[in-house]
Design a protein around this motif. Sequence first.
Motif, mmCIF file in Angstrom:
data_model
loop_
_atom_site.group_PDB
_atom_site.id
_atom_site.type_symbol
_atom_site.label_atom_id
_atom_site.label_comp_id
_atom_site.label_asym_id
_atom_site.label_seq_id
_atom_site.Cartn_x
_atom_site.Cartn_y
_atom_site.Cartn_z
ATOM 1 N N PHE A 18 0.629 6.776 2.701
ATOM 2 C CA PHE A 18 2.162 7.149 2.264
ATOM 3 C C PHE A 18 2.208 8.604 2.820
ATOM 4 C CE2 PHE A 18 4.756 9.717 -0.529
ATOM 5 C CZ PHE A 18 6.038 8.888 -0.246
ATOM 6 N N LEU A 19 1.062 9.451 2.822
ATOM 7 C CA LEU A 19 1.222 10.697 3.275
ATOM 8 C C LEU A 19 1.618 10.803 4.943
ATOM 9 C CD1 LEU A 19 -1.160 12.660 1.130
ATOM 10 C CD2 LEU A 19 1.173 12.926 1.017
ATOM 11 N N GLY A 20 0.949 9.871 5.501
ATOM 12 C CA GLY A 20 0.958 9.515 7.044
ATOM 13 C C GLY A 20 2.589 8.968 7.194
ATOM 14 N N TRP A 21 2.955 8.282 6.423
ATOM 15 C CA TRP A 21 4.167 7.672 6.680
ATOM 16 C C TRP A 21 5.239 8.668 6.489
ATOM 17 C CZ3 TRP A 21 8.382 7.006 3.329
ATOM 18 C CH2 TRP A 21 9.317 6.519 3.819
ATOM 19 N N MET A 22 5.140 9.482 5.438
ATOM 20 C CA MET A 22 6.150 10.559 5.063
ATOM 21 C C MET A 22 6.291 11.617 6.057
ATOM 22 S SD MET A 22 6.386 12.595 1.496
ATOM 23 C CE MET A 22 4.888 13.558 1.620
ATOM 24 N N SER A 23 5.077 11.868 6.785
ATOM 25 C CA SER A 23 5.162 13.100 7.800
ATOM 26 C C SER A 23 5.929 12.549 9.175
ATOM 27 C CB SER A 23 3.720 13.377 8.282
ATOM 28 O OG SER A 23 3.181 12.188 8.891
ATOM 29 N N SER A 54 0.968 -1.258 0.115
ATOM 30 C CA SER A 54 -0.006 0.118 0.005
ATOM 31 C C SER A 54 0.906 1.147 0.039
ATOM 32 C CB SER A 54 -1.008 0.022 1.249
ATOM 33 O OG SER A 54 -1.832 -0.971 1.254
ATOM 34 N N LEU A 55 1.859 1.446 0.794
ATOM 35 C CA LEU A 55 2.725 2.284 0.790
ATOM 36 C C LEU A 55 3.474 2.581 -0.407
ATOM 37 C CD1 LEU A 55 4.244 2.176 4.375
ATOM 38 C CD2 LEU A 55 2.560 3.433 3.531
ATOM 39 N N GLN A 56 3.983 1.253 -1.062
ATOM 40 C CA GLN A 56 4.707 1.595 -2.498
ATOM 41 C C GLN A 56 3.665 2.121 -3.432
ATOM 42 O OE1 GLN A 56 5.899 -2.114 -3.474
ATOM 43 N NE2 GLN A 56 7.835 -1.811 -2.066
ATOM 44 N N ASN A 57 2.477 1.759 -3.457
ATOM 45 C CA ASN A 57 1.246 2.378 -4.381
ATOM 46 C C ASN A 57 1.220 3.771 -4.090
ATOM 47 O OD1 ASN A 57 -0.589 2.180 -6.572
ATOM 48 N ND2 ASN A 57 -2.447 2.076 -4.965
ATOM 49 N N GLY A 58 1.271 3.975 -2.679
ATOM 50 C CA GLY A 58 0.854 5.586 -2.447
ATOM 51 C C GLY A 58 1.910 6.368 -2.902
ATOM 52 N N ALA A 59 3.332 5.752 -2.863
ATOM 53 C CA ALA A 59 4.598 6.804 -3.164
ATOM 54 C C ALA A 59 4.295 6.768 -4.843
ATOM 55 C CB ALA A 59 5.693 5.984 -3.120
ATOM 56 N N ASP A 83 3.583 22.493 1.131
ATOM 57 C CA ASP A 83 4.442 21.324 0.940
ATOM 58 C C ASP A 83 3.834 20.254 1.763
ATOM 59 O OD1 ASP A 83 7.592 20.563 0.591
ATOM 60 O OD2 ASP A 83 6.736 19.795 2.704
ATOM 61 N N LEU A 84 3.983 19.139 1.384
ATOM 62 C CA LEU A 84 3.124 18.032 1.855
ATOM 63 C C LEU A 84 4.088 17.074 2.827
ATOM 64 C CD1 LEU A 84 0.714 16.855 -0.930
ATOM 65 C CD2 LEU A 84 0.317 18.682 0.841
#
Length: 283
Positions: free
Chosen positions: A241-246, A40-45, A110-111
């Motif tokens: 992905f946005l949650g992981w990136m934060s 899921s994180l890879q698809n989100g990226a 910026d996200l």
Amino acid sequence: MFKKLIGALLLAVTFTTPVLAAEGGMEWDRAPNRVNHVASLQNGAKLFVNYCLNCHSANSMRYNKLTELGLTEEQIKENLLFTGDKVGELMHVAMSPADAKAWFGAAPPDLSVMARAKAANMGQDGTDYIYTYLRTFYRDTSRPLGWNNLLFPNVGMPHALWNLQGPRELETVDIHQVEKDGKQEWHKIVTKVDAEGFKSVVSDDPLPEYHGGASSHSTLKYLDPSKQAQYDNDVADLTAFLGWMSEPEQLLRKKLGVWVLLFLGLFFIVVWRLNASYWKHVK
């Protein structure tokens, strides 16, 4: 004392849970928890780079950080780098600030830490906001960019994922008072914004026996229902992905938190028994 503490906590939960509804905004949907799902994180990226990074930057994230999601540097170069950037560089946006201001009125934010920035003070996680926001766009010809949003009315952002979502209609049911023959009477008015963004009144019915208050409820309907499940899945992956990136270290932090709580629990038992042993001969 213990009962008073529990009572205070229950009161806090009772009065802080419906914060969003009390402020007049729509409630946030719960985003699926996929921060542990590598696929899921890879698809989100992939979705982030293809649909978000054209306008929004992520200046606190480097491309090679994505190796923590199971991607190799070669995969990142082939699938996620399109502007000649190097794999060790930050995720800058190609659009200049001047162009952004001219097209949107202001530079898109910026996200990098948007998921943390949007967290409610006393309520839900910021990923719930993002998940709800990306699922509540609809066409609106009255807006400069042709799009509007239920969660963020009169938003200045176009719907970047519109081709994944497919056409939808917005139906709104309003109950409010109207003046007729010098008198105020309740009416139920149903309006529709079609897939092209044009608004029309579907019905306007009087409610002579109505004794409630004014209300408004909007529903988005897919014209192609088969797209709904796939779109919701893609938005959930992008949100994850946005949650992981934060906070890329959040998984480690949560694991450490469990061990710390276990240690404190065991330490409490030791201290409790030591205290009992110390005072058992004191009268």
